[in-house]
Motif scaffolding. Structure first.
Motif, PDB file in Angstrom:
ATOM      1  N   ARG A 106       0.838  -1.205   0.000  1.00 48.17           N
ATOM      2  CA  ARG A 106       0.000   0.000   0.000  1.00 48.17           C
ATOM      3  C   ARG A 106       0.870   1.251   0.000  1.00 48.17           C
ATOM      4  N   TRP A 107       0.313   2.267  -0.621  1.00 44.80           N
ATOM      5  CA  TRP A 107       0.966   3.570  -0.662  1.00 44.80           C
ATOM      6  C   TRP A 107       0.619   4.305   0.625  1.00 44.80           C
ATOM      7  N   VAL A 108       1.637   4.752   1.350  1.00 49.72           N
ATOM      8  CA  VAL A 108       1.445   5.515   2.580  1.00 49.72           C
ATOM      9  C   VAL A 108       1.252   6.982   2.232  1.00 49.72           C
ATOM     10  N   SER A 109       1.937   7.406   1.192  1.00 55.42           N
ATOM     11  CA  SER A 109       1.817   8.765   0.667  1.00 55.42           C
ATOM     12  C   SER A 109       2.186   8.699  -0.808  1.00 55.42           C
ATOM     13  N   GLU A 110       2.209   9.837  -1.470  1.00 53.77           N
ATOM     14  CA  GLU A 110       2.552   9.862  -2.901  1.00 53.77           C
ATOM     15  C   GLU A 110       3.861   9.133  -3.189  1.00 53.77           C
ATOM     16  N   GLY A 111       4.861   9.371  -2.350  1.00 52.38           N
ATOM     17  CA  GLY A 111       6.188   8.837  -2.615  1.00 52.38           C
ATOM     18  C   GLY A 111       6.670   7.826  -1.601  1.00 52.38           C
ATOM     19  N   GLN A 112       5.782   7.170  -0.898  1.00 50.73           N
ATOM     20  CA  GLN A 112       6.210   6.162   0.057  1.00 50.73           C
ATOM     21  C   GLN A 112       5.267   4.964  -0.021  1.00 50.73           C
ATOM     22  N   VAL A 113       5.865   3.786  -0.204  1.00 49.22           N
ATOM     23  CA  VAL A 113       5.094   2.556  -0.315  1.00 49.22           C
ATOM     24  C   VAL A 113       5.645   1.535   0.681  1.00 49.22           C
ATOM     25  N   VAL A 114       4.757   0.716   1.236  1.00 50.90           N
ATOM     26  CA  VAL A 114       5.164  -0.366   2.126  1.00 50.90           C
ATOM     27  C   VAL A 114       4.587  -1.678   1.599  1.00 50.90           C
ATOM     28  N   TYR A 115       5.297  -2.756   1.887  1.00 53.28           N
ATOM     29  CA  TYR A 115       4.849  -4.078   1.465  1.00 53.28           C
ATOM     30  C   TYR A 115       5.085  -5.071   2.603  1.00 53.28           C
ATOM     31  N   PRO A 116       4.292  -6.154   2.663  1.00 52.65           N
ATOM     32  CA  PRO A 116       4.386  -7.092   3.775  1.00 52.65           C
ATOM     33  C   PRO A 116       5.562  -8.063   3.631  1.00 52.65           C
ATOM     34  N   THR A 117       6.178  -8.366   4.757  1.00 54.53           N
ATOM     35  CA  THR A 117       7.200  -9.401   4.837  1.00 54.53           C
ATOM     36  C   THR A 117       6.884 -10.277   6.044  1.00 54.53           C
ATOM     37  N   SER A 118       7.627 -11.328   6.212  1.00 55.36           N
ATOM     38  CA  SER A 118       7.407 -12.201   7.363  1.00 55.36           C
ATOM     39  C   SER A 118       7.816 -11.526   8.669  1.00 55.36           C
ATOM     40  N   GLN A 119       8.587 -10.452   8.591  1.00 57.20           N
ATOM     41  CA  GLN A 119       9.049  -9.736   9.780  1.00 57.20           C
ATOM     42  C   GLN A 119       8.301  -8.425  10.015  1.00 57.20           C
ATOM     43  N   GLY A 120       7.240  -8.179   9.279  1.00 59.80           N
ATOM     44  CA  GLY A 120       6.506  -6.911   9.394  1.00 59.80           C
ATOM     45  C   GLY A 120       6.443  -6.250   8.035  1.00 59.80           C
ATOM     46  N   TYR A 121       6.657  -4.949   8.014  1.00 57.26           N
ATOM     47  CA  TYR A 121       6.588  -4.206   6.759  1.00 57.26           C
ATOM     48  C   TYR A 121       7.947  -3.627   6.402  1.00 57.26           C
ATOM     49  N   GLU A 122       8.214  -3.612   5.122  1.00 56.72           N
ATOM     50  CA  GLU A 122       9.373  -2.936   4.546  1.00 56.72           C
ATOM     51  C   GLU A 122       8.820  -1.960   3.521  1.00 56.72           C
ATOM     52  N   GLY A 123       9.659  -1.093   3.015  1.00 57.73           N
ATOM     53  CA  GLY A 123       9.171  -0.173   2.010  1.00 57.73           C
ATOM     54  C   GLY A 123      10.252   0.744   1.498  1.00 57.73           C
ATOM     55  N   TRP A 124       9.823   1.666   0.658  1.00 58.70           N
ATOM     56  CA  TRP A 124      10.745   2.605   0.036  1.00 58.70           C
ATOM     57  C   TRP A 124      10.165   4.008   0.067  1.00 58.70           C
ATOM     58  N   ALA A 125      11.033   4.976   0.264  1.00 57.45           N
ATOM     59  CA  ALA A 125      10.691   6.376   0.039  1.00 57.45           C
ATOM     60  C   ALA A 125      11.118   6.680  -1.392  1.00 57.45           C
ATOM     61  N   LEU A 126      10.175   7.169  -2.179  1.00 58.86           N
ATOM     62  CA  LEU A 126      10.414   7.362  -3.605  1.00 58.86           C
ATOM     63  C   LEU A 126      10.086   8.798  -4.011  1.00 58.86           C
ATOM     64  N   PRO A 127      11.045   9.706  -3.888  1.00 60.45           N
ATOM     65  CA  PRO A 127      10.775  11.095  -4.257  1.00 60.45           C
ATOM     66  C   PRO A 127      10.352  11.258  -5.706  1.00 60.45           C
ATOM     67  N   GLU A 128      10.788  10.348  -6.579  1.00 60.16           N
ATOM     68  CA  GLU A 128      10.424  10.416  -7.987  1.00 60.16           C
ATOM     69  C   GLU A 128       8.957  10.103  -8.239  1.00 60.16           C
ATOM     70  N   CYS A 129       8.249   9.638  -7.207  1.00 57.44           N
ATOM     71  CA  CYS A 129       6.820   9.311  -7.344  1.00 57.44           C
ATOM     72  C   CYS A 129       5.903  10.429  -6.833  1.00 57.44           C
ATOM     73  N   GLY A 130       6.476  11.544  -6.426  1.00 54.20           N
ATOM     74  CA  GLY A 130       5.644  12.665  -5.969  1.00 54.20           C
ATOM     75  C   GLY A 130       4.826  13.229  -7.093  1.00 54.20           C
ATOM     76  N   PRO A 131       3.852  14.072  -6.771  1.00 57.12           N
ATOM     77  CA  PRO A 131       3.010  14.653  -7.833  1.00 57.12           C
ATOM     78  C   PRO A 131       3.864  15.477  -8.793  1.00 57.12           C
ATOM     79  N   GLU A 132       3.463  15.457 -10.046  1.00 60.82           N
ATOM     80  CA  GLU A 132       4.226  16.171 -11.089  1.00 60.82           C
ATOM     81  C   GLU A 132       3.981  17.646 -11.065  1.00 60.82           C
TER      82      GLU A 132
END
Length: 132
Positions: A106-132
């Motif tokens: 799931r997207w937490v914000s425009e540029g941050q996404v999290v995904y499930p793992t066996s240890q909880g959640y991992e994710g990425w901050a993606l400044p390139e995914c912000g609004p244009e």
């Protein structure tokens, strides 16, 4: 004293000969399973500048190779692409991380996404995914 280093070198070489083939075979299977992966779902961020896709690796058959692969692999992996289809991030080769497929990312914000793992959640901050 000269015998100890030689024994260490021979022992290390033997260990390498025992470990390298299964590891190399696993990496080969990982590559094949990713090429044949099935798309489980796609989720876009709110501004639709990036998407995260859930893939299920597949070797296609119930063989000794596929059973060996499943022993050491995740049930899913995730890739983030921008709107033009360029790959931004992937969990595909995070070998010590066990991604789960029972819950969508799931997207937490425009540029941050999290995904499930066996240890909880991992994710990425993606400044390139912000609004244009």
């Amino acid at each position: 004293m000269g015998a100890r280093p030689l024994r260490f070198v021979l022992g290390g070489g033997l260990l390498l000969l025992l470990v390298a083939p299964p590891v190399g075979y696993y990496l080969y299977l990982k590559r094949v399973a990713a090429q044949r992966a099935e798309v489980l779902g796609v989720d876009w961020n709110p501004s639709r500048t990036c998407s995260i896709t859930t893939y299920v690796p597949s070797l296609g058959e119930n063989s000794a190779s596929s059973r060996f692969f499943r022993l050491f692999s995740s049930r899913a992996f995730f890739r983030v692409h921008d709107a033009q289809g360029r790959l931004l991030r992937s969990s595909e080769w995070l070998l010590l991380q066990n991604e789960a497929d029972d819950e969508p990312p799931r997207w937490v914000s425009e540029g941050q996404v999290v995904y499930p793992t066996s240890q909880g959640y991992e994710g990425w901050a993606l400044p390139e995914c912000g609004p244009e």
